[in-house]
Enzyme design. Structure first.
Site, short mmCIF file in Angstrom:
data_model
loop_
_atom_site.label_atom_id
_atom_site.label_comp_id
_atom_site.label_asym_id
_atom_site.label_seq_id
_atom_site.Cartn_x
_atom_site.Cartn_y
_atom_site.Cartn_z
N SER A 116 23.63 -56.40 23.46
CA SER A 116 22.73 -57.37 24.10
C SER A 116 23.34 -58.76 24.20
O SER A 116 24.12 -59.16 23.31
CB SER A 116 21.44 -57.46 23.26
OG SER A 116 20.64 -58.51 23.72
N TYR A 139 17.13 -59.33 15.75
CA TYR A 139 17.45 -58.36 16.82
C TYR A 139 18.88 -58.61 17.31
O TYR A 139 19.70 -57.69 17.36
CB TYR A 139 16.45 -58.52 17.98
CG TYR A 139 16.89 -57.80 19.24
CD1 TYR A 139 16.77 -56.42 19.35
CD2 TYR A 139 17.44 -58.52 20.31
CE1 TYR A 139 17.20 -55.78 20.50
CE2 TYR A 139 17.87 -57.87 21.46
CZ TYR A 139 17.74 -56.50 21.55
OH TYR A 139 18.17 -55.86 22.68
N LYS A 178 6.50 -51.92 27.92
CA LYS A 178 7.14 -52.83 26.97
C LYS A 178 6.29 -54.02 26.54
O LYS A 178 6.72 -54.82 25.70
CB LYS A 178 8.48 -53.32 27.54
CG LYS A 178 9.55 -52.23 27.54
CD LYS A 178 10.89 -52.74 27.97
CE LYS A 178 11.49 -53.71 26.98
NZ LYS A 178 12.81 -54.20 27.40
N1 LIG Z 1 15.69 -54.70 28.70
C1 LIG Z 1 16.54 -55.68 28.42
O1 LIG Z 1 16.48 -56.77 29.01
C2 LIG Z 1 17.63 -55.48 27.39
C3 LIG Z 1 18.52 -56.53 27.17
C4 LIG Z 1 19.53 -56.36 26.23
C5 LIG Z 1 19.65 -55.16 25.56
N2 LIG Z 1 18.76 -54.16 25.77
C6 LIG Z 1 18.95 -52.90 25.02
O2 LIG Z 1 18.84 -51.83 25.92
C7 LIG Z 1 18.33 -50.69 25.23
C8 LIG Z 1 17.14 -50.14 26.01
O3 LIG Z 1 16.13 -51.13 26.01
P1 LIG Z 1 14.86 -51.05 26.96
O4 LIG Z 1 14.68 -52.38 27.55
O5 LIG Z 1 14.99 -49.86 27.81
O6 LIG Z 1 13.70 -50.88 25.89
P2 LIG Z 1 12.63 -49.69 25.67
O7 LIG Z 1 11.78 -50.08 24.51
O8 LIG Z 1 11.97 -49.38 26.94
O9 LIG Z 1 13.57 -48.49 25.29
C9 LIG Z 1 13.94 -48.17 23.97
C10 LIG Z 1 13.65 -46.71 23.75
O10 LIG Z 1 14.14 -46.35 22.46
C11 LIG Z 1 13.16 -45.55 21.82
N3 LIG Z 1 13.34 -45.68 20.38
C12 LIG Z 1 13.09 -46.76 19.60
N4 LIG Z 1 13.38 -46.49 18.31
C13 LIG Z 1 13.83 -45.21 18.29
C14 LIG Z 1 14.27 -44.35 17.24
N5 LIG Z 1 14.30 -44.76 15.97
N6 LIG Z 1 14.65 -43.10 17.55
C15 LIG Z 1 14.62 -42.66 18.85
N7 LIG Z 1 14.21 -43.44 19.87
C16 LIG Z 1 13.82 -44.69 19.59
C17 LIG Z 1 11.83 -46.10 22.30
O11 LIG Z 1 10.74 -45.18 22.15
C18 LIG Z 1 12.15 -46.38 23.76
O12 LIG Z 1 11.92 -45.25 24.57
C19 LIG Z 1 18.00 -51.15 23.82
O13 LIG Z 1 19.05 -50.80 22.97
C20 LIG Z 1 17.91 -52.65 23.96
O14 LIG Z 1 18.20 -53.30 22.75
C21 LIG Z 1 17.76 -54.30 26.68
#
Ligand SMILES: NC(=O)c1ccc[n+]([C@@H]2O[C@H](COP(=O)([O-])OP(=O)(O)OC[C@H]3O[C@@H](n4cnc5c(N)ncnc54)[C@H](O)[C@@H]3O)[C@@H](O)[C@H]2O)c1
Length: 314
Positions: A116, A139, A178
């Site tokens: 991230s 985070y 979310k």
């Molecule tokens: N959306 C953004 O702007 C952004 C920015 C930087 C990084 N990220 C990273 O991208 C990735 C995806 O994020 P997102 O925005 O799709 O969020 P999201 O919450 O939609 O997706 C995360 C998924 O991980 C699952 N999850 C959480 N804990 C878990 C566990 N212990 N075991 C199995 N599954 C688990 C959740 O149920 C969810 O489906 C993450 O790693 C997040 O840190 C996202």
């Protein structure tokens, strides 16, 4: 090809699985998700197998290991940047990642994982990998700890390709589950659709690097195809203000509603993010295709057609 996608019920994960399914119909796809944040609705058109379980549990890790995947796309994480439970954040984000890397080492699987832009905190932009990595919240720290562990792993296992993607502010379809962690593009669009004034922290001039989810999906695929290892930024390379985002949404919705500004209650807050993409272009042969002028109108139309926006809490 056999691919495991952790967090496949989530925002970025579900966009990734649907694109993989379309582009590589011969691949075997396995989603691993504990549904703590993701939503089954994101999986309704997914034909592969869903493994329900937490990546913090040994039995889930064993199931992944048994599959001997060619590639693990690791998106599963706690994504709540305001969560202050440090132990929980580190266990889900960092410790589980170490276990997945161990699976990759044994099965010789490639790994593409989500890091991230939060690792940079309030460092002077543009944010460059390896410089000013001073996260402001746990985070961001958990992602930095993942990156540091991944670097050590890459050195010790040069034949296992591992790419860390430091996403900046991702927006696009399938993020409605979310809540307050959804992109401001969704939150502001829904406020306007509901007839409310869009709400911004004073005075809307904070800037972020807003990247469209389609570009993130492409970065994941290119990262796997590169066969290389490294950690790179995934953004547009352009910082845009929240005021500009509102203006672009207003144009897409053909409305002239005024912004309501209010005090920012957060002590830890990134005021300005902008990705330096030099390493990304070199390592992945990837460049972002979508600026907010194209991404926001496309997404706003998608929201109008596909989202039950009256039910969302914005
Ligand atoms: N959306 C953004 O702007 C952004 C920015 C930087 C990084 N990220 C990273 O991208 C990735 C995806 O994020 P997102 O925005 O799709 O969020 P999201 O919450 O939609 O997706 C995360 C998924 O991980 C699952 N999850 C959480 N804990 C878990 C566990 N212990 N075991 C199995 N599954 C688990 C959740 O149920 C969810 O489906 C993450 O790693 C997040 O840190 C996202």
């Amino acid at each position: 090809m056999r691919a495991v996608i952790t967090g496949g019920a989530g925002f970025i994960g579900s966009n990734l699985i649907l694109e993989l399914q379309k582009r590589f119909p011969d691949w075997e796809l396995f989603v691993v998700d504990d549904f703590s944040s993701g939503n089954f609705k994101n999986l309704r058109t997914f034909n592969g197998e869903v493994i329900t379980g937490s990546i913090t549990e040994e039995k889930t890790i064993q199931k992944i290991e048994k599959l001997k995947p060619d590639v693990i796309f690791h998106q599963g994480a706690i994504v709540d940047t305001t969560l202050t439970d440090q132990r929980r954040m580190m266990e889900v984000n960092c410790e589980a990642f170490k276990e997945l890397l161990e699976v990759a080492r044994k099965s010789r699987s490639a790994v593409v994982y989500a890091s991230s832009g939060a690792v940079y905190g309030n460092t002077e932009p543009p944010m460059v990998v390896g410089k000013g990595e001073l996260p402001e919240n746990v985070y961001g720290y958990s992602k930095l700890a993942m990156d540091r562990y991944a670097r050590k792993f890459m050195k010790e296992n040069p034949t296992v390709p591992v790419v860390g993607l430091r996403y900046f502010n991702v927006y696009g379809p399938r993020e409605e589950h979310k809540g307050k962690m959804a992109s401001m593009v969704l939150q502001l669009t829904v406020q306007i659709l509901k007839g409310k004034r869009p709400r911004l922290f004073k005075w809307g001039e904070q800037k972020r690097d807003f990247v469209y989810v389609k570009d993130c999906v492409e970065a994941n695929i290119k990262a796997f195809e590169s066969g290389k290892s490294g950690i790179v930024n995934v953004g547009t390379g352009n910082a845009r203000s929240f005021n500009e985002v509102v203006e672009t949404i207003k144009k897409a919705l053909r409305t002239d509603v005024e912004v309501e500004y209010f005090d920012n209650p957060y002590k830890f807050y990134q005021n300005f993010t902008q990705a330096d993409l030099t390493h990304t272009k070199e390592l992945l042969n990837w460049t972002p295709q979508t600026q907010i002028e194209e991404g926001i109108p496309e997404y706003v139309n998608w929201i109008k057609e596909n989202v039950d926006w009256e039910e969302l809490p914005y």
